[in-house]
Design an enzyme around this catalytic site. Structure first.
Site, PDB file in Angstrom:
ATOM      1  N   CYS A  57     -23.270  -7.689  24.927  1.00 50.24           N
ATOM      2  CA  CYS A  57     -23.943  -8.909  25.392  1.00 50.24           C
ATOM      3  C   CYS A  57     -23.362 -10.174  24.774  1.00 50.24           C
ATOM      4  O   CYS A  57     -23.577 -11.272  25.286  1.00 50.24           O
ATOM      5  CB  CYS A  57     -25.428  -8.821  25.061  1.00 50.24           C
ATOM      6  SG  CYS A  57     -26.192  -7.403  25.847  1.00 50.24           S
ATOM      7  N   HIS A  67     -29.181 -15.455  25.242  1.00 51.72           N
ATOM      8  CA  HIS A  67     -28.916 -14.217  25.988  1.00 51.72           C
ATOM      9  C   HIS A  67     -30.239 -13.713  26.567  1.00 51.72           C
ATOM     10  O   HIS A  67     -31.272 -13.733  25.896  1.00 51.72           O
ATOM     11  CB  HIS A  67     -28.309 -13.175  25.044  1.00 51.72           C
ATOM     12  CG  HIS A  67     -28.231 -11.811  25.663  1.00 51.72           C
ATOM     13  ND1 HIS A  67     -27.682 -11.604  26.904  1.00 51.72           N
ATOM     14  CD2 HIS A  67     -28.660 -10.599  25.221  1.00 51.72           C
ATOM     15  CE1 HIS A  67     -27.766 -10.316  27.200  1.00 51.72           C
ATOM     16  NE2 HIS A  67     -28.353  -9.691  26.196  1.00 51.72           N
ATOM     17  N   ASN A  87     -31.370  -8.001  32.091  1.00 51.26           N
ATOM     18  CA  ASN A  87     -30.289  -8.172  31.113  1.00 51.26           C
ATOM     19  C   ASN A  87     -28.963  -7.818  31.783  1.00 51.26           C
ATOM     20  O   ASN A  87     -28.719  -6.653  32.100  1.00 51.26           O
ATOM     21  CB  ASN A  87     -30.561  -7.250  29.911  1.00 51.26           C
ATOM     22  CG  ASN A  87     -29.498  -7.367  28.830  1.00 51.26           C
ATOM     23  OD1 ASN A  87     -28.464  -7.986  29.020  1.00 51.26           O
ATOM     24  ND2 ASN A  87     -29.766  -6.751  27.681  1.00 51.26           N
TER      25      ASN A  87
HETATM   26  N1  ACO Z   1     -42.614   2.053  30.859  1.00 46.25           N
HETATM   27  C1  ACO Z   1     -43.697   2.470  30.193  1.00 46.25           C
HETATM   28  N2  ACO Z   1     -43.688   2.840  28.900  1.00 46.25           N
HETATM   29  C2  ACO Z   1     -42.511   2.781  28.246  1.00 46.25           C
HETATM   30  C3  ACO Z   1     -41.333   2.364  28.887  1.00 46.25           C
HETATM   31  C4  ACO Z   1     -41.404   1.999  30.228  1.00 46.25           C
HETATM   32  N3  ACO Z   1     -40.347   1.570  30.946  1.00 46.25           N
HETATM   33  N4  ACO Z   1     -40.325   2.405  27.993  1.00 46.25           N
HETATM   34  C5  ACO Z   1     -40.834   2.820  26.818  1.00 46.25           C
HETATM   35  N5  ACO Z   1     -42.175   3.062  26.984  1.00 46.25           N
HETATM   36  C6  ACO Z   1     -43.104   3.543  25.982  1.00 46.25           C
HETATM   37  C7  ACO Z   1     -42.456   4.299  24.838  1.00 46.25           C
HETATM   38  O1  ACO Z   1     -42.242   5.637  25.177  1.00 46.25           O
HETATM   39  C8  ACO Z   1     -43.466   4.102  23.729  1.00 46.25           C
HETATM   40  O2  ACO Z   1     -44.495   5.023  23.909  1.00 46.25           O
HETATM   41  P1  ACO Z   1     -45.176   5.748  22.627  1.00 46.25           P
HETATM   42  O3  ACO Z   1     -45.781   4.626  21.823  1.00 46.25           O
HETATM   43  O4  ACO Z   1     -46.166   6.659  23.255  1.00 46.25           O
HETATM   44  O5  ACO Z   1     -44.056   6.431  21.901  1.00 46.25           O
HETATM   45  C9  ACO Z   1     -44.030   2.700  23.982  1.00 46.25           C
HETATM   46  O6  ACO Z   1     -43.734   2.414  25.370  1.00 46.25           O
HETATM   47  C10 ACO Z   1     -43.456   1.625  23.098  1.00 46.25           C
HETATM   48  O7  ACO Z   1     -42.024   1.746  23.097  1.00 46.25           O
HETATM   49  P2  ACO Z   1     -41.114   0.756  22.273  1.00 46.25           P
HETATM   50  O8  ACO Z   1     -39.681   1.150  22.450  1.00 46.25           O
HETATM   51  O9  ACO Z   1     -41.632   0.633  20.876  1.00 46.25           O
HETATM   52  O10 ACO Z   1     -41.398  -0.617  23.056  1.00 46.25           O
HETATM   53  P3  ACO Z   1     -40.934  -2.080  22.714  1.00 46.25           P
HETATM   54  O11 ACO Z   1     -42.107  -2.961  22.673  1.00 46.25           O
HETATM   55  O12 ACO Z   1     -39.970  -2.122  21.563  1.00 46.25           O
HETATM   56  O13 ACO Z   1     -40.125  -2.488  24.031  1.00 46.25           O
HETATM   57  C11 ACO Z   1     -37.822  -2.762  24.703  1.00 46.25           C
HETATM   58  C12 ACO Z   1     -38.961  -1.783  24.403  1.00 46.25           C
HETATM   59  C13 ACO Z   1     -38.248  -3.591  25.895  1.00 46.25           C
HETATM   60  C14 ACO Z   1     -36.578  -1.956  25.027  1.00 46.25           C
HETATM   61  C15 ACO Z   1     -37.577  -3.680  23.480  1.00 46.25           C
HETATM   62  O14 ACO Z   1     -37.523  -2.909  22.326  1.00 46.25           O
HETATM   63  C16 ACO Z   1     -36.314  -4.509  23.584  1.00 46.25           C
HETATM   64  O15 ACO Z   1     -36.212  -5.425  24.397  1.00 46.25           O
HETATM   65  N6  ACO Z   1     -35.337  -4.266  22.666  1.00 46.25           N
HETATM   66  C17 ACO Z   1     -34.172  -5.131  22.494  1.00 46.25           C
HETATM   67  C18 ACO Z   1     -33.153  -4.983  23.567  1.00 46.25           C
HETATM   68  C19 ACO Z   1     -31.960  -5.837  23.213  1.00 46.25           C
HETATM   69  O16 ACO Z   1     -32.084  -6.993  22.860  1.00 46.25           O
HETATM   70  N7  ACO Z   1     -30.758  -5.275  23.298  1.00 46.25           N
HETATM   71  C20 ACO Z   1     -29.571  -6.021  22.896  1.00 46.25           C
HETATM   72  C21 ACO Z   1     -28.762  -6.470  24.039  1.00 46.25           C
HETATM   73  S1  ACO Z   1     -28.321  -5.190  25.158  1.00 46.25           S
HETATM   74  C22 ACO Z   1     -26.591  -4.955  25.017  1.00 46.25           C
HETATM   75  O17 ACO Z   1     -25.934  -5.377  24.118  1.00 46.25           O
HETATM   76  C23 ACO Z   1     -25.949  -4.178  26.100  1.00 46.25           C
END
Ligand code: ACO
Length: 332
Positions: A113, A254, A284
């Site tokens: 990214c 980003h 993204n």
């Molecule tokens: N729908 C429903 N539930 C979901 C989904 C979904 N699509 N995905 C995950 N869950 C569930 C999980 O299984 C978990 O359930 P559990 O508590 O029973 O185990 C719960 O939701 C919480 O999951 P988390 O991963 O803790 O959720 P979080 O609030 O962290 O959100 C997300 C996830 C959106 C991926 C977030 O962590 C994020 O945006 N991370 C950063 C991404 C980023 O910036 N990446 C860098 C750039 S990308 C690149 O370089 C290519």
């Protein structure tokens, strides 16, 4: 000699993948996606539409808006982690051919990214050293080609698209790119990884059976580190350049997650008018996200010649980068 951000262009595929569509594919909901990410929909490239096609379309617009001919370009740098081919030729070479540009230096950058801002730093260095006059930089991704649409933790996040810009030489300091900081910490390389194909996991039946060709992410850990690192990084670049956050009309982060954007914007005490948000409609798009967002404010008439932009980004590697620069192109 200085380097200026001369123009912007973007291309967005027409096919929309909405949260409602994803509800039919994996165990998720529009409500969860919107609340956790701010994403409503993302664009997906057609089956025969590849990264270089989208990049070429964005590049043509950027070249035209800079008032240049294709033959004026003397360096092409394409930032992508979803290249047309994983080994060779580089996507930049294919873009050069599709633009009909001969005898040009062309190569790809892999910084996930952060790729577009990394490419910006490379272009700035080439131009300031006097080696090149007009550099075409591109962020382009067909991210859908490495997403597992059975994995709800990643498939809701990513989209396809491309953005391009011309970085040109100028002797006018007032239109020059002010500063760029680009960093990496490989000790977090397991946070975001596409395990295959590569020398660790050459293509094999095992790779396909285990889906090692798809992107894997430690989402929550990445999220926390992104907020912490980006907040520190943007504060530092503002202090280093003696610029107050309130004097930045366009903060272009980003577009990974609205909660990350909001947290960093709040830490800078920025108003919602200052912060550019496109994650709701494009998701993204990795290296394409920042130039696509700049193009959005350009085409909507929000971005005017001479106005300052603050860019920041964070991604696989881990890599991160920030930049402060005026928009030095003509505005419609
Ligand atoms: N729908 C429903 N539930 C979901 C989904 C979904 N699509 N995905 C995950 N869950 C569930 C999980 O299984 C978990 O359930 P559990 O508590 O029973 O185990 C719960 O939701 C919480 O999951 P988390 O991963 O803790 O959720 P979080 O609030 O962290 O959100 C997300 C996830 C959106 C991926 C977030 O962590 C994020 O945006 N991370 C950063 C991404 C980023 O910036 N990446 C860098 C750039 S990308 C690149 O370089 C290519």
């Amino acid at each position: 000699m200085y380097a200026k951000f001369h123009s912007i262009g973007a291309y967005v595929p027409s096919k929309v993948l909405s949260n409602a569509d994803l509800e039919k594919m994996v165990d998720t909901s529009d409500e969860w996606i919107l609340k956790r990410t701010g994403i409503r929909e993302r664009r997906i490239a057609g089956d025969s539409e590849v990264t270089s096609d989208m990049a070429t379309k964005a590049s043509k617009i950027a070249i035209e808006r800079a008032g240049l001919r294709n033959s004026d370009i003397d360096l092409i740098v394409c930032a992508t982690i979803t290249p047309d081919y994983f080994n060779m030729p580089s996507t930049a070479c294919i873009i050069a051919d599709k633009l009909g540009i001969k005898n040009v230096q062309a190569f790809d950058i892999s910084a996930a990214c952060s790729g577009f801002v990394y490419a910006l730093s490379v272009a700035k260095a080439f131009v300031e050293s006097g080696m090149k006059r007009h550099v075409l930089i591109i962020g382009a991704e067909k991210f859908s080609s490495i997403v597992n649409y059975e994995d709800r933790t990643t498939c809701i996040l990513f989209g396809d698209g491309a953005g391009a810009s011309i970085i040109s030489a100028t002797d006018n300091k007032s239109e020059a790119i002010i500063d760029i900081n680009a960093s990496a910490d490989g000790s977090y390389s397991d946070f975001l990884v596409t395990p295959a194909p590569g020398s660790v996991n050459p293509l094999s039946q095992k790779v396909l059976d285990e889906g090692l060709n798809f992107v894997q992410m430690k989402g929550n850990e990445t999220f926390k580190l992104a907020v912490k690192t980006l907040t520190k990084d943007v504060k530092k670049i503002l202090i280093d350049n003696n610029i107050d956050a309130k004097d930045i009309p366009h903060f272009v982060p980003h577009q990974a997650n609205y909660r990350i954007i909001k947290a960093v914007g709040s830490a800078l005490k920025m108003s919602s008018e200052q912060v550019v948000v496109t994650v709701d409609k494009y998701g993204n798009t990795s290296a394409a996200s920042i130039p696509m967002a700049i193009n959005d404010i350009y085409e909507s008439g929000r971005l005017k010649r001479g106005e300052l932009m603050l860019l920041d980004t964070f991604g696989g590697g881990l890599t991160w980068a920030s930049a402060i620069l005026p928009f030095a192109g003509e505005t419609p």
